[in-house]
Design a protein around this motif. Structure first.
Motif, short mmCIF file in Angstrom:
data_model
loop_
_atom_site.label_atom_id
_atom_site.label_comp_id
_atom_site.label_asym_id
_atom_site.label_seq_id
_atom_site.Cartn_x
_atom_site.Cartn_y
_atom_site.Cartn_z
N VAL A 52 46.23 24.98 40.88
CA VAL A 52 44.82 24.62 41.07
C VAL A 52 43.95 25.87 40.95
O VAL A 52 44.41 26.99 41.20
CB VAL A 52 44.58 23.95 42.44
CG1 VAL A 52 45.42 22.70 42.58
CG2 VAL A 52 44.85 24.91 43.58
N SER A 53 42.71 25.67 40.57
CA SER A 53 41.73 26.75 40.50
C SER A 53 40.55 26.40 41.39
O SER A 53 39.96 25.32 41.25
CB SER A 53 41.25 26.96 39.06
OG SER A 53 42.32 27.38 38.24
N TYR A 54 40.24 27.29 42.32
CA TYR A 54 39.18 27.03 43.27
C TYR A 54 37.84 27.61 42.82
O TYR A 54 37.78 28.57 42.04
CB TYR A 54 39.51 27.66 44.63
CG TYR A 54 40.74 27.12 45.31
CD1 TYR A 54 40.75 25.87 45.90
CD2 TYR A 54 41.89 27.91 45.42
CE1 TYR A 54 41.87 25.39 46.56
CE2 TYR A 54 43.02 27.45 46.09
CZ TYR A 54 43.00 26.19 46.66
OH TYR A 54 44.12 25.74 47.32
N LYS A 55 36.77 27.04 43.36
CA LYS A 55 35.44 27.63 43.28
C LYS A 55 35.06 28.05 44.69
O LYS A 55 35.11 27.24 45.61
CB LYS A 55 34.43 26.63 42.71
CG LYS A 55 34.62 26.33 41.24
CD LYS A 55 33.48 25.47 40.70
CE LYS A 55 33.65 25.24 39.20
NZ LYS A 55 32.55 24.39 38.65
N ARG A 56 34.66 29.29 44.84
CA ARG A 56 34.44 29.84 46.18
C ARG A 56 32.97 29.81 46.60
O ARG A 56 32.05 30.02 45.81
CB ARG A 56 34.96 31.27 46.26
CG ARG A 56 34.62 31.99 47.56
CD ARG A 56 35.55 33.11 47.86
NE ARG A 56 36.91 32.63 48.16
CZ ARG A 56 37.88 33.40 48.65
NH1 ARG A 56 37.65 34.68 48.87
NH2 ARG A 56 39.06 32.90 48.89
N GLU A 57 32.80 29.57 47.89
CA GLU A 57 31.49 29.61 48.52
C GLU A 57 31.65 30.36 49.85
O GLU A 57 32.64 30.17 50.56
CB GLU A 57 31.00 28.19 48.76
CG GLU A 57 29.59 28.06 49.26
CD GLU A 57 29.12 26.61 49.31
OE1 GLU A 57 27.93 26.39 49.54
OE2 GLU A 57 29.97 25.71 49.15
N LEU A 58 30.71 31.24 50.16
CA LEU A 58 30.77 32.00 51.40
C LEU A 58 29.77 31.44 52.41
O LEU A 58 28.64 31.08 52.05
CB LEU A 58 30.46 33.48 51.15
CG LEU A 58 31.42 34.22 50.21
CD1 LEU A 58 30.95 35.67 50.03
CD2 LEU A 58 32.84 34.19 50.74
N LEU A 59 30.20 31.37 53.67
CA LEU A 59 29.32 30.94 54.74
C LEU A 59 29.25 32.03 55.80
O LEU A 59 30.29 32.54 56.24
CB LEU A 59 29.84 29.65 55.40
CG LEU A 59 29.69 28.32 54.67
CD1 LEU A 59 30.16 27.19 55.58
CD2 LEU A 59 28.25 28.09 54.25
N ARG A 124 38.34 34.02 58.81
CA ARG A 124 37.73 35.35 58.61
C ARG A 124 38.78 36.36 58.16
O ARG A 124 39.86 36.45 58.74
CB ARG A 124 37.11 35.84 59.92
CG ARG A 124 36.04 34.94 60.49
CD ARG A 124 35.53 35.45 61.80
NE ARG A 124 34.48 34.57 62.31
CZ ARG A 124 33.47 34.98 63.06
NH1 ARG A 124 33.37 36.25 63.42
NH2 ARG A 124 32.56 34.13 63.49
N GLY A 125 38.46 37.10 57.13
CA GLY A 125 39.34 38.18 56.68
C GLY A 125 40.51 37.76 55.83
O GLY A 125 41.28 38.61 55.39
N THR A 126 40.69 36.45 55.59
CA THR A 126 41.81 35.99 54.77
C THR A 126 41.32 35.67 53.36
O THR A 126 40.14 35.45 53.13
CB THR A 126 42.47 34.74 55.38
OG1 THR A 126 41.52 33.66 55.39
CG2 THR A 126 42.94 35.01 56.80
N ALA A 127 42.26 35.65 52.41
CA ALA A 127 41.96 35.31 51.01
C ALA A 127 40.83 36.17 50.46
O ALA A 127 39.98 35.69 49.72
CB ALA A 127 41.60 33.83 50.89
N ARG A 128 40.82 37.44 50.84
CA ARG A 128 39.81 38.40 50.37
C ARG A 128 38.39 38.00 50.74
O ARG A 128 37.42 38.38 50.07
CB ARG A 128 39.93 38.58 48.85
CG ARG A 128 41.27 39.15 48.40
CD ARG A 128 41.33 39.38 46.91
NE ARG A 128 42.64 39.88 46.51
CZ ARG A 128 42.99 40.12 45.25
NH1 ARG A 128 42.12 39.87 44.27
NH2 ARG A 128 44.20 40.57 44.97
N THR A 129 38.26 37.26 51.82
CA THR A 129 36.93 36.93 52.34
C THR A 129 36.32 38.20 52.92
O THR A 129 36.98 38.91 53.68
CB THR A 129 37.03 35.85 53.44
OG1 THR A 129 37.68 34.70 52.90
CG2 THR A 129 35.65 35.48 53.95
N PRO A 130 35.06 38.52 52.59
CA PRO A 130 34.43 39.73 53.14
C PRO A 130 34.47 39.74 54.66
O PRO A 130 34.22 38.71 55.30
CB PRO A 130 32.98 39.64 52.62
CG PRO A 130 33.06 38.77 51.41
CD PRO A 130 34.15 37.78 51.69
#
Length: 353
Positions: A52-59, A124-130
């Motif tokens: 699968v290929s995801y599209k990312r959104e940050l909150l 928080r902090g996982t999957a290269r999340t800022p």
């Protein structure tokens, strides 16, 4: 009135039909230990079932912390329904949308007849999340998931939303729906390998043995320590009174919990943290259809931690116990495939109909 029992009997043959409701382990993965090790070692496996290929959104959260939402849908964006059913998923400690079992589950639900839109809520902090806040997630921290549910609900006000949690993510999900009680806006929830009693699961995961010392602890700690290193530029609250040298030198999960989660959460000690974070305290308050899937030979979340009595008294919850599934394994057939995908698909699809 249709009850949860009715739904299971009519719509979930993988869980109740005597001819179908069983899991035969892969011949060379016949024990919980082998199931767990194999599942852990192939956590990044990418194949037809998990491609699968995801599209990312940050909150951004109220305290300045950031979580990421990884979206996946089998339908092309222009053809998506305005109110598709949505499955919100959460991984365990150190895990993320990249885990093999999450990607398999995401693809199966997206390509099912119900055509779910998938969103994986990354801690928080996982999957290269800022990393934008020194406050980490923990086993009982439900604020981020609550904010994610509120956001998705606002974006898709007419959609039915289901929650699916794995391991620690299952504990957070279970605690969340119990905290929400009658206010819960999820249509249903599924918890896989939920560590309902964190005292029990902590004792299991911190015991010195082959599985923990050479597989589980190194895997979890390497992920958490990378996140801590990435957060080194942030100023920590002096009121937390953290021993940063002890944090950096931690080699086991309980050491990080004692120095970080206990102090940041304002707990008296580790026992207080485990007690207040354990989802079994909230199971009685669950008012949405809830399915838990656990294994009797799970060495990470042992069955001793499952509140069996509560599953007998709350009509909104159901428990499926598998003899030989290990922790997040449940591997059957050759080549191994994940058994719990089908029963979860049956359950959530039945609820949203």
């Amino acid at each position: 009135m249709v009850t949860l029992h009715d739904v299971l009997q009519r719509e979930c043959p993988s869980l109740v039909d005597p001819d179908l409701a069983y899991m035969i382990p892969t011949p060379y993965l016949g024990t919980g230990l082998l199931q767990t090790i194999y599942a852990t070692l192939r956590v990044r496996l990418r194949n037809v079932a998990s491609d699968v290929s995801y599209k990312r959104e940050l909150l951004v959260m109220q305290d300045g912390g950031t979580i990421s939402l990884d979206w996946y849908s089998a339908a092309k964006e222009q053809n998506c329904a305005e109110c598709p059913p949505i499955a919100m998923m959460m991984a365990g400690v150190g895990g993320s949308s990249r885990e093999h079992h999450l990607r398999v589950m995401a693809k199966a639900l997206a390509h099912s007849q119900a055509a779910f839109k998938i969103v994986v809520v990354n801690h928080r902090g996982t999957a290269r999340t800022p990393i934008t806040s020194p406050r980490p997630y923990d086993s009982g921290f439900t604020d981020d998931f609550r904010a994610a549910v509120k956001y998705v609900r606002n974006e898709y006000p007419q959609s039915k939303i289901v929650g699916i949690g794995f391991s620690m993510g299952a504990n957070i999900l279970t605690k969340y729906i119990g905290e929400e009680g009658p206010r819960c806006t999820l249509a249903c929830a599924v918890a896989i390998c939920c560590p309902f009693d964190l005292q029990v699961s902590s004792a299991a995961i911190n015991e010195s043995n082959l599985l923990n010392d050479y597989v589980i602890q190194p895997s979890v700690m390497s992920t958490l320590m990378r996140a801590i290193k990435r957060a080194s530029h942030l100023q920590v609250d002096p009121l937390w009174n953290l021993d940063l040298q002890r944090v950096k030198g931690a080699t086991r999960l309980c050491e990080l919990e004692e120095e970080l989660m206990v102090k940041i959460g304002g707990h008296r000690d580790l026992n207080d943290y485990y007690e207040k974070s354990s989802s079994f305290n909230y199971v009685d308050n669950i008012e949405v259809p809830f399915l838990a899937i656990n294994s009797l030979d799970d060495r990470i979340t042992p069955p001793q931690g499952i509140p069996m009595d509560k599953f007998l008294t709350n009509p909104n919850i159901a428990l499926a116990l598998v003899p030989h599934g290990g922790h997040l394994g449940f591997l059957t057939g050759v080549p191994p495939r994940i058994w719990f995908v089908k029963p979860i698909e049956e359950f959530v699809s039945a609820i949203i109909r």
